[in-house]
Design a protein around this motif. Structure first.
Motif, mmCIF file in Angstrom:
data_model
loop_
_atom_site.group_PDB
_atom_site.id
_atom_site.type_symbol
_atom_site.label_atom_id
_atom_site.label_comp_id
_atom_site.label_asym_id
_atom_site.label_seq_id
_atom_site.Cartn_x
_atom_site.Cartn_y
_atom_site.Cartn_z
ATOM 1 N N LEU A 24 -5.050 7.113 -10.782
ATOM 2 C CA LEU A 24 -3.936 7.461 -10.111
ATOM 3 C C LEU A 24 -3.232 6.536 -9.831
ATOM 4 O O LEU A 24 -3.619 5.628 -8.724
ATOM 5 N N GLN A 25 -1.966 6.478 -10.182
ATOM 6 C CA GLN A 25 -1.020 5.061 -9.872
ATOM 7 C C GLN A 25 -0.599 4.958 -8.470
ATOM 8 O O GLN A 25 -0.141 6.154 -7.912
ATOM 9 N N ALA A 26 -0.515 3.939 -7.800
ATOM 10 C CA ALA A 26 0.186 3.733 -6.663
ATOM 11 C C ALA A 26 1.909 3.554 -6.967
ATOM 12 O O ALA A 26 1.938 3.539 -8.172
ATOM 13 N N ARG A 27 2.624 4.003 -6.033
ATOM 14 C CA ARG A 27 3.884 3.689 -6.078
ATOM 15 C C ARG A 27 4.448 2.985 -4.834
ATOM 16 O O ARG A 27 4.111 3.267 -3.742
ATOM 17 N N THR A 28 5.339 2.012 -5.341
ATOM 18 C CA THR A 28 6.011 1.184 -4.165
ATOM 19 C C THR A 28 7.048 2.083 -3.495
ATOM 20 O O THR A 28 7.621 2.917 -4.019
ATOM 21 N N PRO A 29 7.263 1.659 -2.402
ATOM 22 C CA PRO A 29 8.504 2.766 -1.626
ATOM 23 C C PRO A 29 9.821 2.569 -2.125
ATOM 24 O O PRO A 29 10.393 1.574 -2.736
ATOM 25 N N VAL A 30 10.339 3.630 -2.282
ATOM 26 C CA VAL A 30 11.465 4.028 -3.149
ATOM 27 C C VAL A 30 12.691 3.218 -2.671
ATOM 28 O O VAL A 30 13.386 2.701 -3.324
ATOM 29 N N ASP A 31 12.697 2.672 -1.424
ATOM 30 C CA ASP A 31 13.876 1.771 -0.829
ATOM 31 C C ASP A 31 13.408 0.506 -0.888
ATOM 32 O O ASP A 31 14.185 -0.227 0.072
ATOM 33 N N GLN A 32 12.384 0.060 -1.399
ATOM 34 C CA GLN A 32 11.904 -1.308 -1.257
ATOM 35 C C GLN A 32 11.685 -1.791 -2.577
ATOM 36 O O GLN A 32 11.087 -1.143 -3.485
ATOM 37 N N LEU A 33 12.037 -3.260 -2.895
ATOM 38 C CA LEU A 33 11.908 -4.010 -3.966
ATOM 39 C C LEU A 33 10.833 -4.721 -3.857
ATOM 40 O O LEU A 33 10.836 -5.629 -3.042
ATOM 41 N N ILE A 34 9.285 -4.726 -4.444
ATOM 42 C CA ILE A 34 8.139 -5.551 -4.454
ATOM 43 C C ILE A 34 8.314 -6.445 -5.552
ATOM 44 O O ILE A 34 8.185 -5.843 -6.714
ATOM 45 N N VAL A 35 8.286 -7.642 -5.340
ATOM 46 C CA VAL A 35 8.546 -8.744 -6.458
ATOM 47 C C VAL A 35 7.050 -9.497 -6.358
ATOM 48 O O VAL A 35 6.800 -10.166 -5.356
ATOM 49 N N GLY A 36 6.518 -9.873 -7.377
ATOM 50 C CA GLY A 36 5.383 -10.974 -7.529
ATOM 51 C C GLY A 36 6.028 -11.906 -8.295
ATOM 52 O O GLY A 36 6.449 -11.846 -9.566
ATOM 53 N N PHE A 37 5.535 -13.265 -7.832
ATOM 54 C CA PHE A 37 5.793 -14.581 -8.774
ATOM 55 C C PHE A 37 5.199 -15.559 -8.058
ATOM 56 O O PHE A 37 4.786 -15.661 -6.631
ATOM 57 N N SER A 38 5.018 -16.726 -8.571
ATOM 58 C CA SER A 38 4.421 -17.983 -7.969
ATOM 59 C C SER A 38 5.447 -18.745 -6.970
ATOM 60 O O SER A 38 6.477 -18.997 -7.383
ATOM 61 N N VAL A 239 13.639 -6.342 0.418
ATOM 62 C CA VAL A 239 12.930 -7.040 -0.533
ATOM 63 C C VAL A 239 11.621 -7.709 -0.040
ATOM 64 O O VAL A 239 11.689 -8.539 0.792
ATOM 65 N N VAL A 240 10.552 -7.483 -0.850
ATOM 66 C CA VAL A 240 9.311 -8.210 -0.468
ATOM 67 C C VAL A 240 8.900 -9.046 -1.923
ATOM 68 O O VAL A 240 8.608 -8.362 -2.631
ATOM 69 N N MET A 241 8.725 -10.204 -1.377
ATOM 70 C CA MET A 241 8.348 -11.212 -2.462
ATOM 71 C C MET A 241 6.984 -11.712 -2.011
ATOM 72 O O MET A 241 6.814 -12.378 -0.937
ATOM 73 N N ARG A 242 5.962 -11.558 -3.049
ATOM 74 C CA ARG A 242 4.592 -11.851 -2.947
ATOM 75 C C ARG A 242 4.179 -12.959 -3.792
ATOM 76 O O ARG A 242 4.512 -13.060 -5.123
ATOM 77 N N HIS A 243 3.377 -14.013 -3.201
ATOM 78 C CA HIS A 243 3.034 -15.304 -3.849
ATOM 79 C C HIS A 243 2.003 -14.590 -4.564
ATOM 80 O O HIS A 243 0.812 -14.424 -4.313
#
Length: 536
Positions: A24-38, A239-243
């Motif tokens: 069952l897939q998780a879903r990011t909050p509809v009003d937040q942009l979750i970004v992954g990068f180095s 906007v949440v950016m994750r390392h």
């Protein structure tokens, strides 16, 4: 007595893990942009010191530019804080009229004085991002006189040296050094005359659609919507950016729905995501080049015949076919693709026999020993491995020295290398001069000149003829003549066999979840997120 809370928490966690394991897939909050990068190259947020594409995209959403480049028509300049602008008939004065009523996130009004001070600050600090402005003749001593605000709504830029005013406009629209800072807010945080540099390393003082809530180096960066933005509030609340440095982790989190957007993935994972119905893979061509460089301080490579042999010992077709998909597209010219001045490909091919003949003529019938400096990351290391193999076919024994960016490019800046596989070039501005300034131009070849931002200087490639031609093309006001001049630069560079041989032009590939809307990557990395939303 039993502590129910102690065993309920592990049970809840186990249930959650079971749900995930069940597919069952998780879903990011509809009003937040979750970004992954180095975030490895994210060292400072100060626009005067911020280098690299990652920080450009972040600051593009924290600050405003005077003018912008259209994301789909990159040669088209569109209004930003400046509603309109004019260039004087002699091309030496740019006058910009700023829109009224814009406020910084602090509540301070944005004025032309802020815009002038922001540009003046870049030259006075003289950090990394002062380089393009210095190439136009701006200095810490003259900038207060040539960049002025005669009133709160007018910014005047008098060019201290002849140049193409369009190039300056492109720099205003793309360089992170050109964003407008809240002068009062920054000076409130000044220490020991640093013009707020220490504070701005981890803080922001802009008027953009998002405010900086928090940045933890190599961990997380969070931006919140600025509801007072002059264009209207952004569609996303946060906007949440994750390392994240592991490609497989990025892929897994995208597939599960824990991320909305990711960059920096390996080719195998990108190819896998292209088959995922819930994902969209988008490639954006940048202006920088992957290249093989040699140092002409080394007597071997000072010989044109040896450089020409090196040109013939690169397997362009093999590298671009096997290594570069999702990383780059073939380009053997020092000018980026798609410009009116860019010549057709010269069609260089691997030619071992021709290289051997040239090496013999240069006094190296049995080849020689050398080293290749390169980043340990793909595609750099893959290019170096291919080069090592083809050099060996002509008797050149090359040891590959892999390392970090500081180790590889640090050696290049110190002019202490033999062969280097790298990536560079202007590329941000859609103008031939940006690429040629970065890769070919070398105004002063002396070691003491320390022109480390000129890769021509780093390689010790010095051509007075090319310097003169580039300078003449830069100030030529007739577009047809200017295009012809830039084409002649490329022909002469080909004849002289420059020390940097482009192989491929960079492609930046991102993967996004299919429910993301209005994401438009920008060739100059000024990707704006204010209109991005999710359709669910």
């Amino acid at each position: 007595m039993v502590n129910h809370k102690r065993w309920l928490r592990p049970l809840a966690l186990a249930l959650l893990l079971g749900v995930a394991a069940a597919g069952l897939q998780a879903r990011t909050p509809v009003d937040q942009l979750i970004v992954g990068f180095s975030m490895n190259n994210l060292l400072s947020l100060d626009p005067a010191a911020a280098t690299g594409n990652d920080v450009v995209e972040i600051n593009t959403n924290l600050y405003d530019y005077l003018i912008e480049l259209d994301a789909k028509q990159v040669g088209k300049i569109v209004p930003g804080i400046a509603e309109r602008w004019t260039v004087s008939p002699d091309g030496r004065t740019i006058r910009l009229a700023l829109r009224q009523g814009v406020k910084f996130q602090s509540g301070n009004p944005l004025t032309a004085e802020d815009a002038a001070w922001s540009l003046q600050r870049v030259l006075k600090l003289n950090l990394a991002m002062a380089s393009p402005w210095k190439s136009y003749g701006f200095t810490a001593k003259n900038v207060d006189k040539v960049v002025t605000a005669p009133d709160a709504a007018t910014l005047v830029i008098n060019l201290p040296a002849p140049t193409d005013p369009k190039m300056v406009l492109y720099t205003l629209a793309t360089s992170v050094s050109a964003v407008i800072l809240d002068r009062k807010k920054v000076l409130e945080n000044e220490k020991n005359g640093d013009l707020g540099n220490a504070w701005l390393t981890t803080h922001a003082a802009g008027s953009g659609p998002f405010t900086l809530q928090e940045w933890r180096a190599k961990d997380t960066l969070i931006m919140n919507r600025f509801d007072g933005y002059w264009r209207g509030p952004a569609k996303m609340k946060r906007v949440v950016m994750r390392h994240m440095t592991e490609s497989q982790t990025l892929r897994l989190m995208l597939e599960r729905g824990d991320l909305d957007l990711a960059s920096g993935m390996s080719v195998p994972d990108l190819e896998a995501m292209k088959k995922n119905p819930d994902a969209v893979v988008e490639a954006m061509r940048r202006g920088t080049m992957y290249y093989v460089a040699v140092s002409m301080k080394d007597p071997k490579f000072a010989d044109r015949r040896v450089r020409l042999a090196m040109r013939k010992l690169i397997d362009y077709d093999g590298i671009n076919t096997a290594v570069m998909p999702d990383y780059g597209v073939p380009n053997q010219r020092p000018v980026q693709l798609g410009l009116a001045a860019t010549l057709p490909s010269p069609g260089y091919k691997l030619d071992v026999a021709g290289a051997k003949q040239l090496l013999a003529e240069a006094g190296f019938p049995n080849g020689f020993k050398t080293t290749i400096r390169v980043l340990a990351d793909p595609p750099f290391i893959n290019i170096a491995t291919s080069l090592q193999s083809t050099l060996a076919q002509a008797g050149i024994q090359a040891s590959v020295l892999s390392g970090t960016g500081n180790q590889v490019y640090g050696a290049m800046r110190e002019r202490k290398f033999e062969i280097l596989v790298g990536r560079g070039g202007g590329g941000v501005e859609p103008h031939p001069h940006g690429s040629l300034r970065a890769l070919v131009l070398n105004p002063n070849n002396a070691d003491a000149a320390r022109l480390t931002n000129f890769q021509g200087w780093r390689t010790s490639f010095f051509s007075p003829e090319l310097n003169q031609l580039i300078g003449e093309a830069e100030v030529e006001r007739d577009e047809a003549k200017q295009t012809a001049d830039y084409q002649e630069v490329q022909r002469l560079y080909d004849t002289q066999v420059g020390a940097i041989q482009p192989i491929s032009q960079m492609v930046d590939t991102v993967v996004l979840r299919r429910d993301l809307r209005n994401y438009q990557a920008h060739p100059s990395a000024t990707t704006r997120l204010r209109d991005v939303y999710k359709q669910r």
